[in-house]
Design an enzyme around this catalytic site. Structure first.
Site, PDB file in Angstrom:
ATOM      1  N   ASN A   1       3.334  11.682   0.436  1.00 20.13           N
ATOM      2  CA  ASN A   1       2.760  10.606  -0.371  1.00 20.13           C
ATOM      3  C   ASN A   1       2.262  11.198  -1.691  1.00 20.13           C
ATOM      4  O   ASN A   1       1.284  11.950  -1.702  1.00 20.13           O
ATOM      5  CB  ASN A   1       1.614   9.968   0.419  1.00 20.13           C
ATOM      6  CG  ASN A   1       0.898   8.868  -0.346  1.00 20.13           C
ATOM      7  OD1 ASN A   1       1.107   8.695  -1.545  1.00 20.13           O
ATOM      8  ND2 ASN A   1       0.049   8.135   0.354  1.00 20.13           N
TER       9      ASN A   1
ATOM     10  N   HIS B   1       6.090   2.026  -2.407  1.00 20.18           N
ATOM     11  CA  HIS B   1       5.242   3.223  -2.433  1.00 20.18           C
ATOM     12  C   HIS B   1       5.539   4.055  -1.191  1.00 20.18           C
ATOM     13  O   HIS B   1       5.561   3.539  -0.067  1.00 20.18           O
ATOM     14  CB  HIS B   1       3.770   2.804  -2.485  1.00 20.18           C
ATOM     15  CG  HIS B   1       2.829   3.955  -2.311  1.00 20.18           C
ATOM     16  ND1 HIS B   1       3.036   5.175  -2.921  1.00 20.18           N
ATOM     17  CD2 HIS B   1       1.693   4.082  -1.583  1.00 20.18           C
ATOM     18  CE1 HIS B   1       2.067   5.991  -2.576  1.00 20.18           C
ATOM     19  NE2 HIS B   1       1.234   5.364  -1.759  1.00 20.18           N
TER      20      HIS B   1
ATOM     21  N   CYS C   1      -2.765   4.338  -5.854  1.00 19.72           N
ATOM     22  CA  CYS C   1      -1.312   4.451  -5.657  1.00 19.72           C
ATOM     23  C   CYS C   1      -0.538   3.307  -6.292  1.00 19.72           C
ATOM     24  O   CYS C   1       0.679   3.381  -6.438  1.00 19.72           O
ATOM     25  CB  CYS C   1      -0.994   4.533  -4.169  1.00 19.72           C
ATOM     26  SG  CYS C   1      -1.878   5.861  -3.375  1.00 19.72           S
TER      27      CYS C   1
END
Ligand code: ACO
Length: 317
Positions: free
Chosen positions: A272, A242, A108
């Protein structure tokens, strides 16, 4: 370097929490309370490379350039249907660019690591206009009968074009080798010589462990960059984190002593989206006219590894 264009693309299918209630022992209330997520965009008939190309075209158009003006492509991607060639190579052909391409997998955190590589390449004089792309389909890595992971993720592709300039003020990249808290393991093709045991299994995540590491590493990195630049937390217009979980974003805001108005978010309707999340959010802010020349932005992402990437930008567009 500086960012001169942004773009994004989502899959068409919107999966609400109510739709998950139909086949999982979960509830809209549980998911919203623990994660802040109400719905996510999930790949169905699309191919990730087509979404990645669409986001790239939009970013190049926003930059006022042609695909042939791009002289390097850095693509952040964890998985797609091809192990090889790299996703960046496929995007290059689809958009009509002619340059060299490289894929990176930093989970990520990949988009921030890719921005940092782009800055180095521009500083070295090896490239002038770079497409930095993050395209992810984490919904294909999870077990859709496991309520503790599948409710968290969504798919998407975000891109920026960066060029020579002074908008990238500082960065901090960290990696702590910690496979056991978050991984996705696939066995490779058998050979006549393999004697070791191999496994294929959906993504494993220790949610609590990841939660703690994410809050700690992001807030620590942000504080270091602020100190290095002699800035106060309130000197930053937006903290673009994030988008893993609303509670992680709230915990970082709390660590910084800031209100949520500094922390734009899209995890509520995107879930996500792994390394794409920061790029998607940047494009949203840019296209909504929320970024003014001179605004300072702090980007911070974290993910498997355990990796963290944080950078301080000035918006110069
Ligand atoms: N619906 C209903 N109940 C659920 C669900 C669900 N979707 N998922 C788990 N539960 C249950 C558990 O089974 C458990 O039940 P039990 O008490 O009977 O055993 C209970 O809820 C509590 O589970 P916890 O895992 O302790 O719940 P927690 O409050 O920690 O929330 C969560 C779990 C949301 C995963 C949280 O730990 C988290 O957000 N962690 C960060 C994970 C993350 O964001 N990962 C991605 C970042 S890294 C990356 O992007 C790759």
């Amino acid at each position: 370097m500086k960012i001169i264009g942004t773009g994004r693309a989502y899959p068409a299918k919107v999966v609400t929490n109510a739709m998950l209630e139909e086949f999982l022992a979960t509830s809209d209330e549980w998911i919203r309370e623990r994660t802040g997520i109400s719905e996510r965009r999930v790949i169905s008939s699309e191919k990730l490379e087509d979404m990645a190309a669409e986001a790239s075209r939009l970013a190049i158009e926003d930059a006022g350039l042609q695909p042939t003006d791009i002289d390097y492509i850095i693509c952040s991607n964890v998985v797609n249907e091809y192990v090889t060639p790299g996703l960046g190579c496929m995007v290059q052909g689809a958009i009509g660019a002619k340059c060299a391409c490289v894929d990176i997998n930093v989970a990520c955190s990949g988009f921030v690591y890719a921005l940092d590589m782009a800055d180095d390449r521009i500083k070295s004089g090896k490239a002038k206009n770079i497409l930095v792309l993050a395209a992810e389909e984490p919904t294909r890595m999870v077990d859709w009968s496991d309520r503790s992971t599948c409710v968290l993720f969504g798919d998407g592709a975000g891109a920026v074009v960066v060029s020579e300039g002074d908008g990238y003020l500082s960065s901090l990249l960290t990696t702590v080798s910690k496979r056991d808290c978050l991984y996705y393991e696939r066995s490779l093709e058998p050979t006549p010589y393999i004697t070791k045991e191999e496994y294929s299994a959906p993504m494993y995540m220790n949610g609590r462990e990841v939660f703690k590491m994410a809050v700690l590493s992001s807030s620590r990195s942000i504080k270091k960059l602020l100190k290095g630049a002699s800035l106060e937390p309130t000197d930053i217009k937006y903290y673009v984190l994030h988008q893993a979980n609303m509670r992680i974003i709230e915990a970082v805001a709390n660590q910084m002593g800031l209100g949520m108005e500094y922390f734009p978010h899209n995890v509520d309707y995107c879930g996500n989206t792994s390394s794409a999340s920061v790029a998607l959010l940047l494009d949203e802010l840019n296209r909504a006219g929320k970024l003014q020349k001179g605004d300072k932005l702090m980007i911070s992402a974290f993910g498997a590894g355990f990796t963290t990437g944080t950078c301080l930008l000035e918006w110069t567009k």
